[in-house]
Design a protein around this motif. Structure first.
Motif, PDB file in Angstrom:
ATOM      1  N   ASP A 126      -2.137   7.464  -5.718  1.00  8.32           N
ATOM      2  CA  ASP A 126      -1.667   8.330  -6.810  1.00  8.32           C
ATOM      3  C   ASP A 126      -0.255   7.936  -7.255  1.00  8.32           C
ATOM      4  OD1 ASP A 126      -4.026   9.793  -6.625  1.00  8.32           O
ATOM      5  OD2 ASP A 126      -3.196  11.042  -5.030  1.00  8.32           O
ATOM      6  N   SER A 127       0.563   7.507  -6.286  1.00  4.08           N
ATOM      7  CA  SER A 127       1.944   7.159  -6.646  1.00  4.08           C
ATOM      8  C   SER A 127       2.097   5.667  -6.965  1.00  4.08           C
ATOM      9  CB  SER A 127       2.896   7.565  -5.523  1.00  4.08           C
ATOM     10  OG  SER A 127       2.527   6.909  -4.331  1.00  4.08           O
ATOM     11  N   LEU A 128       0.955   4.978  -7.143  1.00  2.00           N
ATOM     12  CA  LEU A 128       0.933   3.564  -7.544  1.00  2.00           C
ATOM     13  C   LEU A 128       1.708   2.647  -6.593  1.00  2.00           C
ATOM     14  CD1 LEU A 128       1.473   3.927 -11.412  1.00  2.00           C
ATOM     15  CD2 LEU A 128      -0.705   3.712 -10.194  1.00  2.00           C
ATOM     16  N   HIS A 129       1.600   2.962  -5.303  1.00  2.00           N
ATOM     17  CA  HIS A 129       2.210   2.073  -4.316  1.00  2.00           C
ATOM     18  C   HIS A 129       1.237   0.948  -3.963  1.00  2.00           C
ATOM     19  CE1 HIS A 129       5.414   4.940  -3.796  1.00  2.00           C
ATOM     20  NE2 HIS A 129       6.006   4.116  -2.961  1.00  2.00           N
ATOM     21  N   ASN A 130       1.812  -0.205  -3.689  1.00  2.00           N
ATOM     22  CA  ASN A 130       0.999  -1.350  -3.271  1.00  2.00           C
ATOM     23  C   ASN A 130       1.114  -1.535  -1.758  1.00  2.00           C
ATOM     24  OD1 ASN A 130       0.515  -1.918  -6.023  1.00  2.00           O
ATOM     25  ND2 ASN A 130       2.479  -2.991  -6.140  1.00  2.00           N
ATOM     26  N   LEU A 131       0.107  -2.167  -1.194  1.00  2.00           N
ATOM     27  CA  LEU A 131       0.146  -2.478   0.237  1.00  2.00           C
ATOM     28  C   LEU A 131      -0.044  -3.976   0.400  1.00  2.00           C
ATOM     29  CD1 LEU A 131      -2.310   0.236   1.679  1.00  2.00           C
ATOM     30  CD2 LEU A 131       0.169   0.418   1.414  1.00  2.00           C
ATOM     31  N   ILE A 132       0.786  -4.558   1.226  1.00  2.00           N
ATOM     32  CA  ILE A 132       0.613  -5.984   1.522  1.00  2.00           C
ATOM     33  C   ILE A 132       0.410  -6.126   3.026  1.00  2.00           C
ATOM     34  CG2 ILE A 132       1.631  -8.288   1.386  1.00  2.00           C
ATOM     35  CD1 ILE A 132       3.132  -7.427  -1.058  1.00  2.00           C
ATOM     36  N   PHE A 133      -0.739  -6.639   3.409  1.00  2.00           N
ATOM     37  CA  PHE A 133      -1.018  -6.880   4.828  1.00  2.00           C
ATOM     38  C   PHE A 133      -0.822  -8.367   5.099  1.00  2.00           C
ATOM     39  CE2 PHE A 133      -3.756  -3.121   3.965  1.00  2.00           C
ATOM     40  CZ  PHE A 133      -3.174  -2.241   4.886  1.00  2.00           C
ATOM     41  N   LEU A 134       0.144  -8.652   5.941  1.00  2.00           N
ATOM     42  CA  LEU A 134       0.422 -10.045   6.293  1.00  2.00           C
ATOM     43  C   LEU A 134       0.089 -10.268   7.767  1.00  2.00           C
ATOM     44  CD1 LEU A 134       3.963 -10.489   4.612  1.00  2.00           C
ATOM     45  CD2 LEU A 134       1.732 -11.123   3.658  1.00  2.00           C
ATOM     46  N   GLY A 135      -0.288 -11.483   8.093  1.00  2.00           N
ATOM     47  CA  GLY A 135      -0.540 -11.765   9.508  1.00  2.00           C
ATOM     48  C   GLY A 135      -1.509 -12.904   9.700  1.00  2.00           C
ATOM     49  N   PRO A 136      -1.538 -13.432  10.920  1.00  2.00           N
ATOM     50  CA  PRO A 136      -2.452 -14.545  11.204  1.00  2.00           C
ATOM     51  C   PRO A 136      -3.925 -14.126  11.181  1.00  2.00           C
ATOM     52  CG  PRO A 136      -1.109 -13.980  13.153  1.00  2.00           C
ATOM     53  CD  PRO A 136      -0.686 -13.066  12.060  1.00  2.00           C
ATOM     54  N   PRO A 137      -4.828 -15.098  11.203  1.00  2.00           N
ATOM     55  CA  PRO A 137      -6.263 -14.783  11.147  1.00  2.00           C
ATOM     56  C   PRO A 137      -6.706 -13.862  12.279  1.00  2.00           C
ATOM     57  CG  PRO A 137      -5.919 -17.134  10.839  1.00  2.00           C
ATOM     58  CD  PRO A 137      -4.585 -16.549  11.195  1.00  2.00           C
ATOM     59  N   GLY A 138      -7.618 -12.962  11.954  1.00  2.00           N
ATOM     60  CA  GLY A 138      -8.240 -12.113  12.976  1.00  2.00           C
ATOM     61  C   GLY A 138      -7.437 -10.889  13.376  1.00  2.00           C
ATOM     62  N   THR A 139      -6.335 -10.617  12.661  1.00  2.00           N
ATOM     63  CA  THR A 139      -5.487  -9.488  13.064  1.00  2.00           C
ATOM     64  C   THR A 139      -5.853  -8.185  12.343  1.00  2.00           C
ATOM     65  OG1 THR A 139      -3.819 -10.363  11.538  1.00  2.00           O
ATOM     66  CG2 THR A 139      -3.501 -10.816  13.880  1.00  2.00           C
ATOM     67  N   GLY A 140      -6.887  -8.224  11.526  1.00  2.00           N
ATOM     68  CA  GLY A 140      -7.393  -6.972  10.940  1.00  2.00           C
ATOM     69  C   GLY A 140      -6.983  -6.703   9.503  1.00  2.00           C
ATOM     70  N   LYS A 141      -6.463  -7.726   8.815  1.00  2.00           N
ATOM     71  CA  LYS A 141      -6.022  -7.530   7.425  1.00  2.00           C
ATOM     72  C   LYS A 141      -7.190  -7.125   6.525  1.00  2.00           C
ATOM     73  CE  LYS A 141      -4.545 -11.791   7.083  1.00  2.00           C
ATOM     74  NZ  LYS A 141      -4.932 -12.277   8.431  1.00  2.00           N
ATOM     75  N   THR A 142      -8.260  -7.899   6.594  1.00  2.00           N
ATOM     76  CA  THR A 142      -9.410  -7.607   5.736  1.00  2.00           C
ATOM     77  C   THR A 142     -10.079  -6.300   6.160  1.00  2.00           C
ATOM     78  OG1 THR A 142      -9.735  -9.965   5.359  1.00  2.00           O
ATOM     79  CG2 THR A 142     -11.596  -8.554   4.860  1.00  2.00           C
ATOM     80  N   HIS A 143     -10.117  -6.066   7.464  1.00  2.00           N
ATOM     81  CA  HIS A 143     -10.704  -4.810   7.963  1.00  2.00           C
ATOM     82  C   HIS A 143      -9.985  -3.612   7.326  1.00  2.00           C
ATOM     83  CE1 HIS A 143     -12.560  -2.412  11.454  1.00  2.00           C
ATOM     84  NE2 HIS A 143     -11.934  -1.540  10.687  1.00  2.00           N
ATOM     85  N   LEU A 144      -8.655  -3.633   7.363  1.00  2.00           N
ATOM     86  CA  LEU A 144      -7.895  -2.503   6.813  1.00  2.00           C
ATOM     87  C   LEU A 144      -8.095  -2.384   5.299  1.00  2.00           C
ATOM     88  CD1 LEU A 144      -4.620  -2.765   8.904  1.00  2.00           C
ATOM     89  CD2 LEU A 144      -6.296  -0.902   8.965  1.00  2.00           C
ATOM     90  N   ALA A 145      -8.115  -3.530   4.615  1.00  2.00           N
ATOM     91  CA  ALA A 145      -8.312  -3.505   3.159  1.00  2.00           C
ATOM     92  C   ALA A 145      -9.690  -2.934   2.816  1.00  2.00           C
ATOM     93  CB  ALA A 145      -8.157  -4.910   2.589  1.00  2.00           C
ATOM     94  N   LEU A 146     -10.697  -3.344   3.583  1.00  4.14           N
ATOM     95  CA  LEU A 146     -12.058  -2.849   3.340  1.00  4.14           C
ATOM     96  C   LEU A 146     -12.177  -1.366   3.684  1.00  4.14           C
ATOM     97  CD1 LEU A 146     -14.217  -5.765   4.776  1.00  4.14           C
ATOM     98  CD2 LEU A 146     -14.291  -4.913   2.426  1.00  4.14           C
TER      99      LEU A 146
END
Ligand code: ADP
Ligand code: MG
Length: 246
Positions: A96-116
């Protein structure tokens, strides 16, 4: 035409699909009910039907490659994000407040999991989401002028509440691709939230774009209202890999 057929016909004409499809059930429900209860049930049923249809439509348009949930995410394994932080993200007020999230990190650390998982959660809550790998998004951007399919996807991405760009930075971008991406991000700045997942820290982004000026302008927009979450540690995949030999 008898009353039953007429009810079905009128329900169809008025786009009361639930009543049209379930006329028998509705009529059975009417037995021993007050008029108010009966009418209320019809209206509630119609609303629930419409909401479910639009939820299914949102999921279809979002193109999530897999179903992940927030409750499946083990914060004990990943120290880059705490359970209270995850609970805050689950409230979705950052959209609602138009904030963005950037998940950084090496492979397998859960970036895509959290985005999904956040996409899934947002879709269930009624938000419009579009999920694409950077590779696919680049293809869509480049072919929007010549492909109807890409044009439709792009206009959906431009009107959604949340755009998720997965695997940013795996491949370097050409000048045209970098410009098209920058234009999209600029366009969404005041209308949508963006999630970016990347295995590359900000210092490596100029190499992805082949141009530090555009990266400065891009990061200026993206990080204006933004949470950067750095995930670390071992790959969850490796730690939980299944073996053929037990
Ligand atoms: P990345 O995108 O960072 O490379 P993924 O999100 O694809 O990593 O995670 C790889 C696999 O491990 C996925 O199946 C994901 O569901 C799982 N996974 C990663 N981190 C966690 C975690 N902290 N809790 C539960 N599952 C996890
Ligand atoms: Mg990933």
């Amino acid at each position: 035409m008898n009353a039953y057929s007429e009810i079905k016909q009128l329900a169809k004409t008025l786009s009361l699909s639930n009543l049209h499809n379930n006329t028998d059930t509705a009529l059975r429900f009417s037995l021993n009910r007050t008029n108010e209860d009966f009418l209320l049930e019809i209206l509630k049923g119609e609303l629930a039907y419409r909401e479910e249809r639009s939820r299914a439509h949102r999921f279809k348009q979002a193109f999530l490659p897999a179903v992940k949930t927030l409750s499946d995410f083990d914060t004990a394994f990943q120290s880059g994000i705490t359970k209270p932080q995850l609970d805050t993200l689950a409230k979705l007020t950052w959209i609602d407040s138009l904030h963005n999230l950037i998940f950084l990190g090496p492979p397998g650390t859960g970036k895509t999991h959290l985005a999904l998982a956040l996409s899934n959660h947002a879709l269930n809550a009624g938000y419009k989401v579009f999920f694409a790998s950077m590779d696919r998004l680049t293809h869509i951007l480049k072919t929007a002028e010549i492909s109807k399919h890409s044009r439709v996807r792009l206009s959906y991405a431009q009107t959604c509440n949340l755009l998720v760009i997965d695997e940013f930075g795996y491949l370097p971008l050409s000048r045209t691709e970098a410009n098209l991406f920058f234009q999209l991000v600029s366009k969404l700045h005041d209308s949508a939230s963006i999630i970016i997942t990347s295995n590359k820290g900000f210092d490596a982004w100029p190499a992805v774009f082949g141009d530090s000026v555009i990266v400065t302008a891009l990061l200026d927009r993206i990080t204006h209202r933004c949470e950067v979450i750095s995930l670390s540690g071992d790959s969850y995949r490796l730690a939980h890999r299944s073996s053929v030999f037990s």
